[in-house]
Design a protein around this motif. Structure first.
Motif, mmCIF file in Angstrom:
data_model
loop_
_atom_site.group_PDB
_atom_site.id
_atom_site.type_symbol
_atom_site.label_atom_id
_atom_site.label_comp_id
_atom_site.label_asym_id
_atom_site.label_seq_id
_atom_site.Cartn_x
_atom_site.Cartn_y
_atom_site.Cartn_z
ATOM 1 N N LYS A 3 -13.660 7.801 -2.467
ATOM 2 C CA LYS A 3 -12.933 8.106 -3.844
ATOM 3 C C LYS A 3 -11.396 7.579 -3.802
ATOM 4 C CE LYS A 3 -14.446 11.139 -5.813
ATOM 5 N NZ LYS A 3 -15.122 12.529 -7.076
ATOM 6 N N MET A 5 -7.905 6.858 -5.613
ATOM 7 C CA MET A 5 -6.615 7.665 -6.822
ATOM 8 C C MET A 5 -5.484 6.942 -7.443
ATOM 9 S SD MET A 5 -6.113 10.178 -9.095
ATOM 10 C CE MET A 5 -6.413 12.063 -8.592
ATOM 11 N N LEU A 19 -5.579 3.557 -23.029
ATOM 12 C CA LEU A 19 -5.806 3.756 -22.117
ATOM 13 C C LEU A 19 -7.853 3.770 -21.837
ATOM 14 C CD1 LEU A 19 -5.925 5.324 -19.597
ATOM 15 C CD2 LEU A 19 -5.859 7.368 -21.466
ATOM 16 N N HIS A 23 -10.321 1.419 -19.670
ATOM 17 C CA HIS A 23 -10.694 2.004 -19.422
ATOM 18 C C HIS A 23 -12.358 1.230 -19.721
ATOM 19 C CE1 HIS A 23 -12.990 5.143 -16.706
ATOM 20 N NE2 HIS A 23 -13.800 5.956 -18.131
ATOM 21 N N GLU A 38 -14.186 6.882 -12.498
ATOM 22 C CA GLU A 38 -14.737 8.152 -13.412
ATOM 23 C C GLU A 38 -14.023 8.504 -14.171
ATOM 24 O OE1 GLU A 38 -15.101 10.616 -9.754
ATOM 25 O OE2 GLU A 38 -16.880 10.055 -8.766
ATOM 26 N N ARG A 39 -12.615 8.741 -14.246
ATOM 27 C CA ARG A 39 -11.829 9.341 -15.010
ATOM 28 C C ARG A 39 -10.679 9.105 -14.962
ATOM 29 N NH1 ARG A 39 -12.428 15.917 -14.264
ATOM 30 N NH2 ARG A 39 -10.897 16.241 -16.521
ATOM 31 N N ALA A 40 -9.628 9.003 -16.394
ATOM 32 C CA ALA A 40 -8.580 8.974 -15.674
ATOM 33 C C ALA A 40 -7.339 9.390 -16.731
ATOM 34 C CB ALA A 40 -8.300 6.970 -16.114
ATOM 35 N N TRP A 41 -5.962 10.229 -16.659
ATOM 36 C CA TRP A 41 -4.938 10.798 -17.397
ATOM 37 C C TRP A 41 -3.981 9.504 -17.465
ATOM 38 C CZ3 TRP A 41 -7.789 11.794 -12.640
ATOM 39 C CH2 TRP A 41 -9.420 12.274 -13.208
ATOM 40 N N ALA A 42 -3.244 10.310 -17.948
ATOM 41 C CA ALA A 42 -2.257 9.544 -18.789
ATOM 42 C C ALA A 42 -0.694 10.118 -19.405
ATOM 43 C CB ALA A 42 -2.489 7.986 -19.781
ATOM 44 N N TYR A 50 -3.212 8.159 -14.012
ATOM 45 C CA TYR A 50 -3.834 8.156 -12.513
ATOM 46 C C TYR A 50 -5.206 7.924 -13.286
ATOM 47 C CZ TYR A 50 0.143 10.728 -11.570
ATOM 48 O OH TYR A 50 1.441 11.377 -11.550
ATOM 49 N N LEU A 52 -9.233 7.795 -11.317
ATOM 50 C CA LEU A 52 -9.944 8.019 -9.887
ATOM 51 C C LEU A 52 -11.106 7.234 -10.204
ATOM 52 C CD1 LEU A 52 -10.275 10.907 -8.161
ATOM 53 C CD2 LEU A 52 -11.773 12.095 -9.700
ATOM 54 N N MET B 5 -0.869 16.626 -14.135
ATOM 55 C CA MET B 5 -1.069 16.184 -13.461
ATOM 56 C C MET B 5 -0.083 16.235 -12.507
ATOM 57 S SD MET B 5 -3.664 14.708 -10.867
ATOM 58 C CE MET B 5 -4.659 13.414 -12.349
ATOM 59 N N TRP B 41 -6.802 16.443 -5.385
ATOM 60 C CA TRP B 41 -7.227 15.692 -4.103
ATOM 61 C C TRP B 41 -6.495 14.798 -3.273
ATOM 62 C CZ3 TRP B 41 -7.638 15.785 -9.328
ATOM 63 C CH2 TRP B 41 -9.387 15.385 -10.238
ATOM 64 N N TYR B 50 -3.009 14.564 -4.994
ATOM 65 C CA TYR B 50 -2.727 15.111 -6.664
ATOM 66 C C TYR B 50 -3.297 16.909 -7.010
ATOM 67 C CZ TYR B 50 -1.713 10.546 -6.291
ATOM 68 O OH TYR B 50 -0.762 9.195 -5.705
ATOM 69 N N PRO B 77 2.391 15.466 -17.433
ATOM 70 C CA PRO B 77 1.689 16.258 -18.563
ATOM 71 C C PRO B 77 1.014 15.141 -19.246
ATOM 72 C CG PRO B 77 3.993 16.092 -19.770
ATOM 73 C CD PRO B 77 4.024 15.922 -18.211
ATOM 74 N N VAL B 78 -0.411 15.436 -18.899
ATOM 75 C CA VAL B 78 -1.392 13.787 -19.054
ATOM 76 C C VAL B 78 -2.408 14.459 -20.492
ATOM 77 C CG1 VAL B 78 -1.417 13.259 -16.952
ATOM 78 C CG2 VAL B 78 -2.672 15.124 -17.254
ATOM 79 N N PRO B 79 -1.803 14.053 -21.958
ATOM 80 C CA PRO B 79 -1.940 15.003 -22.736
ATOM 81 C C PRO B 79 -3.077 13.891 -23.516
ATOM 82 C CG PRO B 79 -0.062 14.188 -23.215
ATOM 83 C CD PRO B 79 -0.593 14.023 -22.200
ATOM 84 N N LEU B 80 -3.477 11.991 -22.595
ATOM 85 C CA LEU B 80 -4.413 11.136 -22.600
ATOM 86 C C LEU B 80 -5.265 11.333 -21.434
ATOM 87 C CD1 LEU B 80 -2.174 8.545 -24.204
ATOM 88 C CD2 LEU B 80 -3.087 10.165 -24.997
ATOM 89 N N GLU B 81 -6.227 11.507 -21.975
ATOM 90 C CA GLU B 81 -7.869 11.482 -20.690
ATOM 91 C C GLU B 81 -8.736 10.254 -21.507
ATOM 92 O OE1 GLU B 81 -8.674 14.887 -19.673
ATOM 93 O OE2 GLU B 81 -10.408 14.599 -18.772
ATOM 94 N N VAL B 82 -9.589 9.869 -19.975
ATOM 95 C CA VAL B 82 -10.876 9.051 -20.549
ATOM 96 C C VAL B 82 -11.773 9.901 -19.310
ATOM 97 C CG1 VAL B 82 -10.032 7.114 -21.742
ATOM 98 C CG2 VAL B 82 -10.162 7.078 -19.960
#
Lengths: 82, 82
Positions: A3, A5, A19, A23, A38-42, A50, A52, B5, B41, B50, B77-82
């Protein structure tokens, strides 16, 4: 598989659409290196993303992100998880 | 509620048991600030952790980590996520 990050910097003001597009560019070619994103956070204010993934190794993650047009600034193996 | 995060540095050599213990210390008091710690992680070689949470605000995350004995070095703060 391990895994990872990874971290992208300098992305101030990134939008949800951008984003998602980034992705999807990864997803489109990830199988060529055996990576599963898997996932991403902005954080658009700080410009940090970030991301993953599971991958055979760090270089595989690096290559997919580079080829997708958004090289990672850091890639961390994260063998520990809760 | 918003998603955050946070990052802990200087944790070189952290073990799975130590990560689990730190996470459980957060979980034990998180409800006092309305925080829900979801996952964490760790990269023991680089000493980076993280930590993903949902919380009313950044200060709530900061206070729980401080009271649990492991203040965060960064909270995004990570308001965006995929």
């Amino acid at each position: 598989m391990a895994k990872f990050m990874d971290v992208h910097l300098g992305m101030v003001g990134i939008t949800n659409d951008q984003l998602k597009e980034a992705h999807e560019a990864d997803l489109a070619i990830q199988s060529e290196e055996g990576v599963v994103f898997e996932r991403a956070w902005a954080d658009p204010a700080a410009g940090v993303i970030y991301c993953l993934s599971e991958a055979p190794n760090e270089e595989a993650v690096r290559r997919i992100h580079e080829r997708a047009g958004h090289p990672a600034d850091e890639i961390h193996p994260v063998p520990l998880e809760v």
